[in-house]
Enzyme design. Structure first.
Site, PDB file in Angstrom:
ATOM      1  N   ASP A 172       3.200  17.696  -1.662  1.00 36.00           N
ATOM      2  CA  ASP A 172       2.512  16.462  -2.029  1.00 36.00           C
ATOM      3  C   ASP A 172       1.998  16.600  -3.455  1.00 36.00           C
ATOM      4  O   ASP A 172       1.795  17.717  -3.942  1.00 36.00           O
ATOM      5  CB  ASP A 172       1.306  16.216  -1.111  1.00 36.00           C
ATOM      6  CG  ASP A 172       1.722  15.786   0.289  1.00 36.00           C
ATOM      7  OD1 ASP A 172       2.864  15.352   0.481  1.00 36.00           O
ATOM      8  OD2 ASP A 172       0.873  15.900   1.198  1.00 36.00           O
ATOM      9  N   ARG A 222       9.952  12.136  -3.641  1.00 36.96           N
ATOM     10  CA  ARG A 222       9.250  11.030  -2.993  1.00 36.96           C
ATOM     11  C   ARG A 222       8.570  10.252  -4.121  1.00 36.96           C
ATOM     12  O   ARG A 222       7.839  10.850  -4.917  1.00 36.96           O
ATOM     13  CB  ARG A 222       8.196  11.554  -2.017  1.00 36.96           C
ATOM     14  CG  ARG A 222       7.326  10.448  -1.392  1.00 36.96           C
ATOM     15  CD  ARG A 222       6.060  11.010  -0.759  1.00 36.96           C
ATOM     16  NE  ARG A 222       6.309  11.845   0.385  1.00 36.96           N
ATOM     17  CZ  ARG A 222       5.463  12.808   0.796  1.00 36.96           C
ATOM     18  NH1 ARG A 222       4.342  13.048   0.126  1.00 36.96           N
ATOM     19  NH2 ARG A 222       5.744  13.542   1.843  1.00 36.96           N
TER      20      ARG A 222
HETATM   21  P1  FAD Z   1      -0.461  -1.006  -1.131  1.00 39.15           P
HETATM   22  O1  FAD Z   1      -0.511  -2.237  -1.957  1.00 39.15           O
HETATM   23  O2  FAD Z   1      -1.655  -0.107  -1.176  1.00 39.15           O
HETATM   24  O3  FAD Z   1      -0.171  -1.323   0.371  1.00 39.15           O
HETATM   25  C1  FAD Z   1       0.715  -2.371   0.734  1.00 39.15           C
HETATM   26  C2  FAD Z   1       0.230  -3.000   2.039  1.00 39.15           C
HETATM   27  O4  FAD Z   1       0.353  -2.041   3.098  1.00 39.15           O
HETATM   28  C3  FAD Z   1      -1.250  -3.364   2.044  1.00 39.15           C
HETATM   29  O5  FAD Z   1      -1.481  -4.617   1.501  1.00 39.15           O
HETATM   30  C4  FAD Z   1      -1.570  -3.294   3.508  1.00 39.15           C
HETATM   31  O6  FAD Z   1      -1.168  -4.487   4.139  1.00 39.15           O
HETATM   32  C5  FAD Z   1      -0.728  -2.160   3.994  1.00 39.15           C
HETATM   33  N1  FAD Z   1      -1.473  -0.907   4.006  1.00 39.15           N
HETATM   34  C6  FAD Z   1      -1.516   0.027   3.030  1.00 39.15           C
HETATM   35  N2  FAD Z   1      -2.285   1.059   3.398  1.00 39.15           N
HETATM   36  C7  FAD Z   1      -2.738   0.758   4.639  1.00 39.15           C
HETATM   37  C8  FAD Z   1      -3.583   1.408   5.571  1.00 39.15           C
HETATM   38  N3  FAD Z   1      -4.107   2.611   5.297  1.00 39.15           N
HETATM   39  N4  FAD Z   1      -3.839   0.810   6.775  1.00 39.15           N
HETATM   40  C9  FAD Z   1      -3.306  -0.388   7.085  1.00 39.15           C
HETATM   41  N5  FAD Z   1      -2.491  -1.063   6.230  1.00 39.15           N
HETATM   42  C10 FAD Z   1      -2.221  -0.501   5.037  1.00 39.15           C
HETATM   43  N6  FAD Z   1      -0.035   9.474  -3.031  1.00 39.15           N
HETATM   44  C11 FAD Z   1      -0.186  10.522  -3.874  1.00 39.15           C
HETATM   45  O7  FAD Z   1      -0.906  10.415  -4.868  1.00 39.15           O
HETATM   46  N7  FAD Z   1       0.448  11.717  -3.627  1.00 39.15           N
HETATM   47  C12 FAD Z   1       1.267  11.892  -2.568  1.00 39.15           C
HETATM   48  O8  FAD Z   1       1.827  12.986  -2.394  1.00 39.15           O
HETATM   49  C13 FAD Z   1       1.456  10.805  -1.679  1.00 39.15           C
HETATM   50  N8  FAD Z   1       2.254  10.917  -0.610  1.00 39.15           N
HETATM   51  C14 FAD Z   1       2.486   9.810   0.171  1.00 39.15           C
HETATM   52  C15 FAD Z   1       3.378   9.896   1.238  1.00 39.15           C
HETATM   53  C16 FAD Z   1       3.681   8.777   1.982  1.00 39.15           C
HETATM   54  C17 FAD Z   1       4.665   8.874   3.112  1.00 39.15           C
HETATM   55  C18 FAD Z   1       3.058   7.533   1.677  1.00 39.15           C
HETATM   56  C19 FAD Z   1       3.398   6.296   2.448  1.00 39.15           C
HETATM   57  C20 FAD Z   1       2.138   7.452   0.672  1.00 39.15           C
HETATM   58  C21 FAD Z   1       1.825   8.579  -0.089  1.00 39.15           C
HETATM   59  N9  FAD Z   1       0.900   8.523  -1.116  1.00 39.15           N
HETATM   60  C22 FAD Z   1       0.756   9.588  -1.952  1.00 39.15           C
HETATM   61  C23 FAD Z   1       0.011   7.352  -1.258  1.00 39.15           C
HETATM   62  C24 FAD Z   1       0.585   6.305  -2.187  1.00 39.15           C
HETATM   63  O9  FAD Z   1       0.532   6.802  -3.511  1.00 39.15           O
HETATM   64  C25 FAD Z   1      -0.208   4.988  -2.102  1.00 39.15           C
HETATM   65  O10 FAD Z   1      -1.518   5.201  -2.473  1.00 39.15           O
HETATM   66  C26 FAD Z   1      -0.241   4.355  -0.747  1.00 39.15           C
HETATM   67  O11 FAD Z   1       1.027   4.412  -0.154  1.00 39.15           O
HETATM   68  C27 FAD Z   1      -0.667   2.875  -0.865  1.00 39.15           C
HETATM   69  O12 FAD Z   1       0.190   2.196  -1.754  1.00 39.15           O
HETATM   70  P2  FAD Z   1       1.364   1.209  -1.291  1.00 39.15           P
HETATM   71  O13 FAD Z   1       2.516   1.436  -2.193  1.00 39.15           O
HETATM   72  O14 FAD Z   1       1.630   1.378   0.156  1.00 39.15           O
HETATM   73  O15 FAD Z   1       0.850  -0.235  -1.631  1.00 39.15           O
END
Ligand code: FAD
Length: 348
Positions: A172, A222
């Site tokens: 990560d 990723r």
């Molecule tokens: P967003 O705009 O945040 O989310 C889109 C929509 O998804 C939201 O409007 C909401 O409806 C829904 N949603 C999002 N989160 C939630 C929640 N918790 N509960 C319910 N609904 C929700 N970040 C890092 O910095 N380092 C990493 O190594 C890393 N690894 C990741 C691995 C995976 C598999 C995923 C999915 C995310 C990871 N992230 C990591 C986090 C990522 O950077 C984002 O902060 C996170 O995914 C939210 O951004 P989004 O692109 O989903 O968009």
């Protein structure tokens, strides 16, 4: 994060094989932890504004049982058996892959790093030669912030064990202060341990150049927007821009032959990424979609699986689940609203 849900009639709401709302696991285990969270950044006591301190005061005083009630969909439980049960049910019932993370990053002493390593070794042993489960690890949990040599030793031990079972390991990516070290570790071991991958955060200005510097390795990546609160001098602060940059990043990675995990819950971003992949002649062997356990997008995920696209959920577990949740809430208070909406299956 991991666990259950119900139905609202909304197509994206889930019927995930998630734990029930029983007693919170290992209550109390979290209170002494000062570690950050899977991708949570903030170390609350260092925050300086009054609002931030008040917010942390409120969050840290939420009773553990209440915290569990609202956050249980995101956490598999306290034990590796919980995570493995969730992962196996996801695969059996829905054809969904998993990547399992042990909660407990940002440890403060060598003994904690040793404990984290031991838990990973046990997890890998219990997982065995599974083709639907991979491992995610934060290097801060293995001692990155304490001693680089110690961290490298722990990483290599973990990679050796994973290699015995053919398991894939992804590092990560944590906040910007750790990136050079994490990329360095990836480069150091990729020659001997090919089944490893890295994460790139589109919010950071440096990311396209960081990827370019690894392009000769055709890294398994990723792509995420990034969850850490980074300074405006080094990062985009507007989510829409982060998402546009993420799509550009995917294009850059596919153009250079990388296998790409599209990690976002934004369905529009997923669709646009898939359209880019299609346009570039990429196939389902060139990418997968990753999401966090508990985010209620089952219907969307099942549609992707039905199209032959690999979907993988990120499954965190561990004794420090409550500290993890508190920091997630502190780092992004919007998660509280999402968690409540998720629990009662409103919206989406
Ligand atoms: P967003 O705009 O945040 O989310 C889109 C929509 O998804 C939201 O409007 C909401 O409806 C829904 N949603 C999002 N989160 C939630 C929640 N918790 N509960 C319910 N609904 C929700 N970040 C890092 O910095 N380092 C990493 O190594 C890393 N690894 C990741 C691995 C995976 C598999 C995923 C999915 C995310 C990871 N992230 C990591 C986090 C990522 O950077 C984002 O902060 C996170 O995914 C939210 O951004 P989004 O692109 O989903 O968009």
């Amino acid at each position: 994060m991991s666990k259950k849900t119900a139905h609202t009639g909304n197509p994206d709401h889930d019927t995930n094989p998630q734990p029930r709302i029983s007693a919170p696991p290992s209550v109390g285990a979290e209170m002494e932890s000062t570690g950050s969270t899977p991708w949570n950044h903030t170390t609350p006591p260092r925050e300086d504004s009054l609002v931030q301190r008040l917010r942390w005061g409120v969050i840290s005083s939420i009773p553990t049982f209440a915290l569990w009630f609202f956050t249980h969909p995101y956490i598999a439980g306290a034990h590796r058996a919980d995570a493995l049960n969730v992962a196996r049910r996801l695969y059996k019932k829905r054809g969904i892959y998993s990547t399992i993370d042990v909660l407990g990053e940002a440890i403060e002493c060598r003994e904690e790093a040793a404990d984290a390593l031991e838990e990973y070794l046990q997890l890998i042993g219990d997982t065995g030669a599974s083709n639907h489960i991979s491992i995610s690890v934060k290097l801060s949990a293995l001692g990155q912030g304490i001693d680089t040599t110690l961290c490298d030793h722990n990483v290599e031990t973990l990679l050796q064990r994973a290699a015995e079972y053919g398991l894939f390991v992804r590092y990560d990516m944590e906040d910007h202060t750790t990136i050079d070290q994490t990329l360095g570790t990836y480069k150091k071991f990729i020659g001997e341990y090919a089944r490893t991958g890295i994460v790139f955060q589109s919010m950071l200005f440096r990311t396209p150049a960081d990827y370019d510097a690894l392009v000769h390795l055709r890294p398994n990546v990723r792509g995420v927007i990034g969850i850490y609160r980074e300074p405006a001098e080094i990062a985009y602060t507007d989510k829409r821009t982060m998402k546009e940059k993420l799509l550009q990043l995917f294009e850059q990675m596919w153009a250079n032959g990388s296998y790409v995990a599209i990690a976002t819950h934004d369905r529009d971003v997923v669709r646009r990424a898939l359209a880019i992949a299609n346009k570039m002649g990429k196939t389902t062997d060139d990418y997968e979609v990753q999401m966090l356990l508990g985010v209620p997008l089952n219907h969307f995920q099942d549609d992707l699986v039905a199209q032959g696209i690999k979907v993988r959920l990120y499954i965190p577990y561990g004794e420090h689940w409550a500290a993890y949740c508190r920091r997630r809430l502190n780092g992004n208070p919007n998660i509280a609203a999402l968690a409540i909406r998720n629990l009662f299956r409103f919206g989406q």
